[in-house]
Design a protein around this motif. Structure first.
Motif, mmCIF file in Angstrom:
data_model
loop_
_atom_site.group_PDB
_atom_site.id
_atom_site.type_symbol
_atom_site.label_atom_id
_atom_site.label_comp_id
_atom_site.label_asym_id
_atom_site.label_seq_id
_atom_site.Cartn_x
_atom_site.Cartn_y
_atom_site.Cartn_z
ATOM 1 N N SER A 87 0.832 -1.208 0.000
ATOM 2 C CA SER A 87 0.000 0.000 0.000
ATOM 3 C C SER A 87 0.862 1.252 0.000
ATOM 4 O O SER A 87 0.540 2.249 -0.670
ATOM 5 C CB SER A 87 -0.923 -0.005 1.222
ATOM 6 O OG SER A 87 -1.848 -1.064 1.158
ATOM 7 N N VAL A 88 1.979 1.227 0.750
ATOM 8 C CA VAL A 88 2.898 2.362 0.734
ATOM 9 C C VAL A 88 3.484 2.551 -0.656
ATOM 10 O O VAL A 88 3.584 3.676 -1.166
ATOM 11 C CB VAL A 88 4.020 2.166 1.770
ATOM 12 C CG1 VAL A 88 5.076 3.262 1.639
ATOM 13 C CG2 VAL A 88 3.451 2.154 3.190
ATOM 14 N N GLY A 89 3.874 1.439 -1.296
ATOM 15 C CA GLY A 89 4.419 1.524 -2.647
ATOM 16 C C GLY A 89 3.433 2.126 -3.628
ATOM 17 O O GLY A 89 3.808 2.933 -4.488
ATOM 18 N N ARG A 90 2.170 1.747 -3.496
ATOM 19 C CA ARG A 90 1.144 2.311 -4.374
ATOM 20 C C ARG A 90 0.969 3.801 -4.098
ATOM 21 O O ARG A 90 0.799 4.601 -5.019
ATOM 22 C CB ARG A 90 -0.179 1.569 -4.150
ATOM 23 C CG ARG A 90 -1.325 2.090 -4.984
ATOM 24 C CD ARG A 90 -2.545 1.203 -4.867
ATOM 25 N NE ARG A 90 -3.651 1.715 -5.629
ATOM 26 C CZ ARG A 90 -4.621 0.981 -6.149
ATOM 27 N NH1 ARG A 90 -4.575 -0.335 -6.001
ATOM 28 N NH2 ARG A 90 -5.612 1.518 -6.819
ATOM 29 N N PHE A 146 1.471 20.655 -12.335
ATOM 30 C CA PHE A 146 1.493 20.423 -10.890
ATOM 31 C C PHE A 146 2.908 20.045 -10.463
ATOM 32 O O PHE A 146 3.563 19.212 -11.081
ATOM 33 C CB PHE A 146 0.522 19.298 -10.519
ATOM 34 C CG PHE A 146 0.596 18.898 -9.061
ATOM 35 C CD1 PHE A 146 0.065 19.715 -8.081
ATOM 36 C CD2 PHE A 146 1.200 17.704 -8.679
ATOM 37 C CE1 PHE A 146 0.127 19.355 -6.746
ATOM 38 C CE2 PHE A 146 1.267 17.331 -7.351
ATOM 39 C CZ PHE A 146 0.715 18.162 -6.381
ATOM 40 N N THR A 147 3.386 20.678 -9.397
ATOM 41 C CA THR A 147 4.716 20.396 -8.873
ATOM 42 C C THR A 147 4.590 19.586 -7.591
ATOM 43 O O THR A 147 3.849 19.979 -6.677
ATOM 44 C CB THR A 147 5.474 21.704 -8.579
ATOM 45 O OG1 THR A 147 5.576 22.463 -9.788
ATOM 46 C CG2 THR A 147 6.867 21.404 -8.048
ATOM 47 N N LEU A 148 5.290 18.475 -7.529
ATOM 48 C CA LEU A 148 5.248 17.657 -6.332
ATOM 49 C C LEU A 148 5.771 18.429 -5.126
ATOM 50 O O LEU A 148 6.772 19.143 -5.231
ATOM 51 C CB LEU A 148 6.098 16.396 -6.507
ATOM 52 C CG LEU A 148 5.533 15.280 -7.381
ATOM 53 C CD1 LEU A 148 6.561 14.159 -7.517
ATOM 54 C CD2 LEU A 148 4.253 14.729 -6.785
ATOM 55 N N PRO A 149 5.112 18.283 -3.974
ATOM 56 C CA PRO A 149 5.589 18.961 -2.768
ATOM 57 C C PRO A 149 6.694 18.182 -2.065
ATOM 58 O O PRO A 149 7.034 18.481 -0.925
ATOM 59 C CB PRO A 149 4.336 19.006 -1.891
ATOM 60 C CG PRO A 149 3.597 17.770 -2.272
ATOM 61 C CD PRO A 149 3.842 17.577 -3.744
ATOM 62 N N ILE A 150 7.252 17.193 -2.740
ATOM 63 C CA ILE A 150 8.278 16.360 -2.147
ATOM 64 C C ILE A 150 9.226 15.904 -3.240
ATOM 65 O O ILE A 150 8.805 15.659 -4.389
ATOM 66 C CB ILE A 150 7.643 15.138 -1.434
ATOM 67 C CG1 ILE A 150 8.697 14.298 -0.712
ATOM 68 C CG2 ILE A 150 6.861 14.288 -2.387
ATOM 69 C CD1 ILE A 150 8.099 13.204 0.161
ATOM 70 N N ASP A 151 10.489 15.845 -2.958
ATOM 71 C CA ASP A 151 11.471 15.330 -3.900
ATOM 72 C C ASP A 151 11.130 13.874 -4.212
ATOM 73 O O ASP A 151 10.962 13.060 -3.295
ATOM 74 C CB ASP A 151 12.865 15.420 -3.276
ATOM 75 C CG ASP A 151 13.977 15.015 -4.238
ATOM 76 O OD1 ASP A 151 13.813 13.986 -4.920
ATOM 77 O OD2 ASP A 151 14.997 15.699 -4.279
ATOM 78 N N PRO A 152 11.003 13.495 -5.505
ATOM 79 C CA PRO A 152 10.659 12.100 -5.831
ATOM 80 C C PRO A 152 11.608 11.088 -5.211
ATOM 81 O O PRO A 152 11.192 9.985 -4.857
ATOM 82 C CB PRO A 152 10.732 12.076 -7.360
ATOM 83 C CG PRO A 152 10.509 13.487 -7.782
ATOM 84 C CD PRO A 152 11.122 14.329 -6.706
ATOM 85 N N ASN A 153 12.875 11.450 -5.066
ATOM 86 C CA ASN A 153 13.827 10.527 -4.444
ATOM 87 C C ASN A 153 13.513 10.318 -2.962
ATOM 88 O O ASN A 153 13.667 9.210 -2.440
ATOM 89 C CB ASN A 153 15.252 11.044 -4.604
ATOM 90 C CG ASN A 153 15.685 11.081 -6.055
ATOM 91 O OD1 ASN A 153 15.354 10.186 -6.824
ATOM 92 N ND2 ASN A 153 16.401 12.123 -6.446
ATOM 93 N N LEU A 154 13.070 11.381 -2.294
ATOM 94 C CA LEU A 154 12.685 11.245 -0.899
ATOM 95 C C LEU A 154 11.423 10.405 -0.774
ATOM 96 O O LEU A 154 11.263 9.629 0.172
ATOM 97 C CB LEU A 154 12.482 12.618 -0.269
ATOM 98 C CG LEU A 154 12.259 12.657 1.249
ATOM 99 C CD1 LEU A 154 13.421 11.985 1.980
ATOM 100 C CD2 LEU A 154 12.097 14.095 1.726
ATOM 101 N N ALA A 155 10.515 10.545 -1.744
ATOM 102 C CA ALA A 155 9.320 9.706 -1.735
ATOM 103 C C ALA A 155 9.700 8.241 -1.866
ATOM 104 O O ALA A 155 9.141 7.370 -1.190
ATOM 105 C CB ALA A 155 8.376 10.121 -2.866
ATOM 106 N N ASP A 156 10.678 7.948 -2.726
ATOM 107 C CA ASP A 156 11.134 6.562 -2.868
ATOM 108 C C ASP A 156 11.681 6.015 -1.563
ATOM 109 O O ASP A 156 11.601 4.805 -1.297
ATOM 110 C CB ASP A 156 12.221 6.476 -3.946
ATOM 111 C CG ASP A 156 11.637 6.459 -5.352
ATOM 112 O OD1 ASP A 156 10.500 5.980 -5.513
ATOM 113 O OD2 ASP A 156 12.323 6.929 -6.276
#
Length: 614
Positions: free
Chosen positions: A293-296, A311-321
């Motif tokens: 569920s976290v991965g999704r 739309f700009t993500l409010p988080i760095d995609p690498n940090l999301a990973d």
């Protein structure tokens, strides 16, 4: 909006693939329709009767339940808003007819359901479930005792004339995940990192209860580095020896139960039981695919710029990973040599017969079954949850609550709310009944959201998005509502609490949680957050919640609200309040006055309304 943080405005109800609800598509949907609580244990109930939030020791503290709703573009069309069936806590029935016994969950679509509150002034949700083919009506009333941290899920079952039901039992499933995890400036640890948060569950056969514990000295996320900690290195104390046995004996588990408080330092203890006492039980190894569920959630988050160009993500995609995970139980079990592998408690309940496992560790869940005794077509039973820092504390809370009947607990909860709110000002009846009802329910929501110790008021009890913090901005309007309602002591207490949490020294930016950097002081030229402001938001113990450090509107609106509060007080009350807050508030006022462009006289760049941009 901050770095995967909360937007300060309310959530709009989502439409599938709608750009107006980017907060929900970022953080996930809030599957909470009604609330219960008194400033301590705080409960959110979905519209189909599931417990979706269970925060303790107060509305701004950790959610003690494994629950992660979806952030899909069509999330509001998904069952339970995308939460896996193994998440949360919910009730069902074992129903015996002439053809056999079947398990039915009240959340199933085979039941119709309707939800309300027992009284206009009370935080006591009531959900009615109806199953025509079984001739059953089930009313579940969720009661948080006003003097102890105990939730009673009171179930009253009515069997219609001609019902095929011969007998029935209450079934209570729960996936508690007790934790003390919290990262300052990133309010995710208690809900997004639940793969780390659970610890140990045991069945106390003498008490007829499942005891969940999480000690204060291990397996807690207190900083970013803890997210990557090796779960196989967690010390499970005496539970390790029990889990290494292929089939732990009752004597093994009895000894573990007896030594819980002496073996583990106080942290969180939760007791789950039933009234009447359960006749069968299963403490299971939780097989809920939480990390899937976290991965999704991460995948959906990273896809938003594609779905909504611009739309700009409010988080760095690498940090999301970095928040992606693997459910730890298999690796922990192998590394620690655990031979005991009880069946998942939800899966075990499917055939209506529980296996009777008494212990599980690392990731746990539990199911209890209690009999229903019909008299004149009606039967009553309850699922009960009690919390404390230690097992002894939780037992004491449970004993105090259950010294009253479930009906008496409900009456006490209603009476406490009426005592607190009964004299509050409401809109004039000439404005219409609906206006009065909405205002009254808003005050009840403030009552639930207000911390019993400090008077802090969270913007909402939801974890998705994480509104469960006190904002200077949101709180200014909440305080104004208190003033209008005549609840002056509440506003004064919150204002006095703010004196002690004001930032009194300049603060530097963090490259990890504040990648945009801090502003330049117009007087000194220093690149830092100025002294004498208030932070984005706070937990009720003053710990920073968000990571946008200089929202000029936050400080200004708080000063406005406290001016209104002071003006509403009379005589010595006003003088006493001003004496307590003036020095702090004067410093904040001087900050606002000097934070300007010396050439134009306009405000100098700062953050505003939960945006990183200056």
């Amino acid at each position: 909006m901050g770095l995967a943080l909360v937007a300060g405005s309310p959530i709009a109800l989502a439409q599938p693939a709608s750009a107006i609800d980017m907060t929900e598509h970022t953080f996930g949907a809030s599957n909470t329709n009604t609330v219960a609580g008194h400033g301590g244990l705080t409960v959110g109930i979905s519209d189909d009767g599931d417990v979706s939030v269970l925060s303790w020791p107060g509305p701004s503290f950790a959610d003690q339940l494994q629950y992660l709703a979806g952030n899909d573009l069509d999330v509001r069309s998904l069952p339970h808003l995308g939460a896996d069936d193994g998440m949360g806590a919910y009730l069902g029935l074992l129903v015996t007819t002439a053809t056999g016994t079947q398990l039915v969950w009240l959340r199933d679509t085979s039941f119709t359901h309707a939800q309300t509150y027992t009284q206009p002034y009370a935080p006591v949700p009531q959900t009615t479930f109806t199953r025509a083919d079984l001739g059953l009506t089930v009313v579940v009333t969720d009661v948080v005792s006003p003097d102890v941290d105990v939730l009673t899920r009171r179930m009253v079952v009515t069997r219609a004339s001609g019902s095929p039901g011969i007998a029935a039992s209450l079934v209570s499933y729960e996936n508690l995940s007790p934790t003390l995890s919290r990262i300052a400036e990133l309010p995710f640890a208690d809900w997004l990192f639940d793969s780390h948060n659970d610890f140990l569950a045991v069945y106390d056969r003498a008490a007829g209860a499942v005891i969940h514990v999480h000690p204060s000295d291990r397996a807690i996320i207190a900083g970013l580095l803890d997210i990557g900690a090796d779960p196989t290195l967690t010390d499970y104390g005496p539970a390790d020896a029990v889990m290494r046995k292929a089939s732990p004996t009752d004597a093994d588990v009895d000894a573990l139960v007896a030594g819980l408080d002496s073996s583990y330092p106080p942290g969180v203890a939760a007791i789950a039981t039933t009234e009447p006492a359960p006749t069968s039980f299963q403490v299971g190894a939780d097989a809920t695919p939480f990390c899937a569920s976290v991965g999704r959630w991460v995948t959906n988050l990273q896809a938003l710029p594609t779905a909504f160009p611009g739309f700009t993500l409010p988080i760095d995609p690498n940090l999301a990973d970095a928040v992606k995970c693997t459910d730890p139980l298999p690796s922990v079990s192998k590394a620690r040599g655990w031979a005991w592998a009880p069946q998942d408690a939800l899966a075990d309940a499917a055939d209506g017969h529980l296996s009777g496992s008494r212990v599980a560790a690392c990731q746990t869940n539990a199911t209890l079954v209690a009999p229903l005794f019909f008299q004149g077509g009606t039967a009553e039973a309850s699922a009960v949850f009690a919390f404390g820092k230690s097992v002894a504390d939780a037992r004491a809370a449970l004993a105090k609550a259950t010294s009253q009947t479930a009906a008496q607990r409900q009456a006490a909860s209603e009476a406490a709310a009426k005592s607190a709110l009964g004299s509050a000002n409401l809109p004039d009846a000439s404005l219409g009944q609906r206006t009065v009802q909405v205002a009254q329910r808003a005050l009840v929501n403030i009552y639930v959201a207000r911390d019993r110790g400090t008077g802090a008021v969270v913007a909402g009890i939801s974890r998705q998005p994480p509104y469960y913090l006190d904002w200077p901005r949101d709180g200014s309007f909440i305080t104004h509502a208190m003033v209008l309602a005549g609840l002056h002591p509440w506003g004064a207490q919150r204002g006095e609490w703010y004196v002690g949490i004001q930032r009194t020294q300049p603060a530097a930016a963090s490259a990890i949680v504040d990648p945009m950097g801090s502003p330049t002081d117009p007087d000194t030229g220093e690149v830092q957050y100025p002294a004498y402001a208030w932070e984005m938001n706070y937990y009720a113990d003053g710990v920073l919640g968000g990571n946008i450090r200089w929202e000029i509107d936050n400080t200004a609106l708080h000063l406005w609200a406290m001016t209104v509060e002071a003006a509403s007080l009379k005589g010595t009350d006003r003088a006493a309040f001003i004496a307590k807050v003036w020095a702090s508030y004067a410093n904040a006022l001087h900050l606002l006055v000097r934070w300007k462009d010396k050439t134009t006289g306009l405000p100098w760049p700062a953050n505003e309304d939960d945006h990183f941009d200056l």
